[in-house]
Design an enzyme around this catalytic site. Structure first.
Site, PDB file in Angstrom:
ATOM      1  N   GLY A 211     -56.231  -1.511 122.475  1.00 35.55           N
ATOM      2  CA  GLY A 211     -56.408  -1.775 123.900  1.00 35.55           C
ATOM      3  C   GLY A 211     -55.957  -3.151 124.313  1.00 35.55           C
ATOM      4  CB  CYS A 212     -55.774  -6.154 122.842  1.00 40.39           C
ATOM      5  SG  CYS A 212     -55.398  -7.902 122.983  1.00 40.39           S
ATOM      6  N   GLY A 213     -52.803  -6.069 124.578  1.00 33.82           N
ATOM      7  CA  GLY A 213     -51.401  -6.424 124.443  1.00 33.82           C
ATOM      8  C   GLY A 213     -51.187  -7.873 124.097  1.00 33.82           C
TER       9      GLY A 213
ATOM     10  CB  CYS B 285     -54.282  -8.595 119.609  1.00 30.54           C
ATOM     11  SG  CYS B 285     -55.741  -8.154 120.532  1.00 30.54           S
TER      12      CYS B 285
END
Length: 272
Positions: free
Chosen positions: A108-110, A112
């Site tokens: 869910g993280c762009g 990281c």
């Protein structure tokens, strides 16, 4: 070999006063390591389907290549721990071990894995003027999207990114547990196919955060429509690069946050 992104698992279903054993389809989520010419660059959690498209889209939106034709080949290796995607592409000046995104990225993280602030808020070029969407195009695209979400219809666990014509016809769809991965897969598929990204719009089944705007704008997409809300930073970035950003797309309703000139429905908006 095309990967389905599906896995079958045993479950116990509790419904009312009844219990029964059965099986359920689940969306796969696996570590996907992206390598360039054999050197590790990033590890992302992703659904291991359409990984070639993912490699192209990620390479383009992360600035590892300027054009799809720059990629000479993509090799995918399934391992016990996950998948290795090795991209054969020209070396990029200034990218070395110190700037590589070697940290693992959550689905869910762009952000990281980005080591530097400038990697996150890089300047965006102005997107092209087109297209002008036909009236009710966003609503038509939303209504037409569900049958194209085959993975989600079986699992209920993935996002979709869709490419639609100015009339609202769904032309391409990619799915993934990560919203930004789904968008990368879509943009990769479109770029591999030589699609003119000035001739349609992107609809995503997620919020429109800053990285979604960044990825769309970096390839010249003029309209990004999201089923959920944008963030304040996403709106600021969309305004700065002249991308049309809409959120809360629903039957008969959507909210326009930036550059409404590409929406033919908007003729004369009364001021409140």
């Amino acid at each position: 070999m095309q990967r389905s992104g599906l896995a079958r698992r045993a479950v116990i279903v509790h419904q009312g006063n009844d219990l029964r054993q059965g099986e359920d389809w689940l969306a796969e989520e696996a570590p996907v390591e992206l390598r360039y010419n054999g050197e590790s660059f990033a590890v992302m959690m992703a659904t291991p389907a359409d990984l070639e498209d993912f490699a192209y889209g990620f390479s383009l939106t992360e600035g590892r290549v300027a054009r799809a034709d720059d990629i000479r080949g993509v090799a995918i290796h399934e391992q016990l721990e996950g998948y290795v995607v090795d991209v054969d592409a020209p070396e990029v000046e200034g990218v070395d071990e110190d700037s590589a995104r070697l940290l693992p990225g959550r689905s869910g993280c762009g952000l990281c894995g980005s080591r530097h602030l400038e990697d996150v808020l890089r300047p965006l070029a102005r997107v092209p003027d087109g297209p002008l969407l036909e009236p009710h195009a966003l609503e038509r695209a939303l209504e037409a999207l569900s049958p194209h979400q085959q993975l989600n219809s079986q699992t209920g666990a993935v996002h979709a990114a869709a490419w639609a014509s100015p009339a609202g016809d769904i032309l391409h769809v990619r799915e993934d547990v990560g919203r930004h991965n789904a968008l990368d897969k879509l943009l990769g598929a479109l770029s591999r196919g030589g699609v003119d990204l000035r001739g349609g719009f992107v609809l995503v089944t997620s919020r429109a955060s800053y990285e979604m705007v960044t990825k769309a704008a970096s390839l010249g997409v003029g309209v990004l429509a999201a089923i959920s809300a944008p963030t304040a930073l996403a709106v600021t970035l969309a305004q700065s690069c002249q991308l049309t950003l809409t959120g809360f797309v629903r039957p008969g309703r959507h909210v326009v946050y930036s550059h409404p000139q590409r929406l033919s429905d908007i003729v004369d908006v009364p001021r409140s």
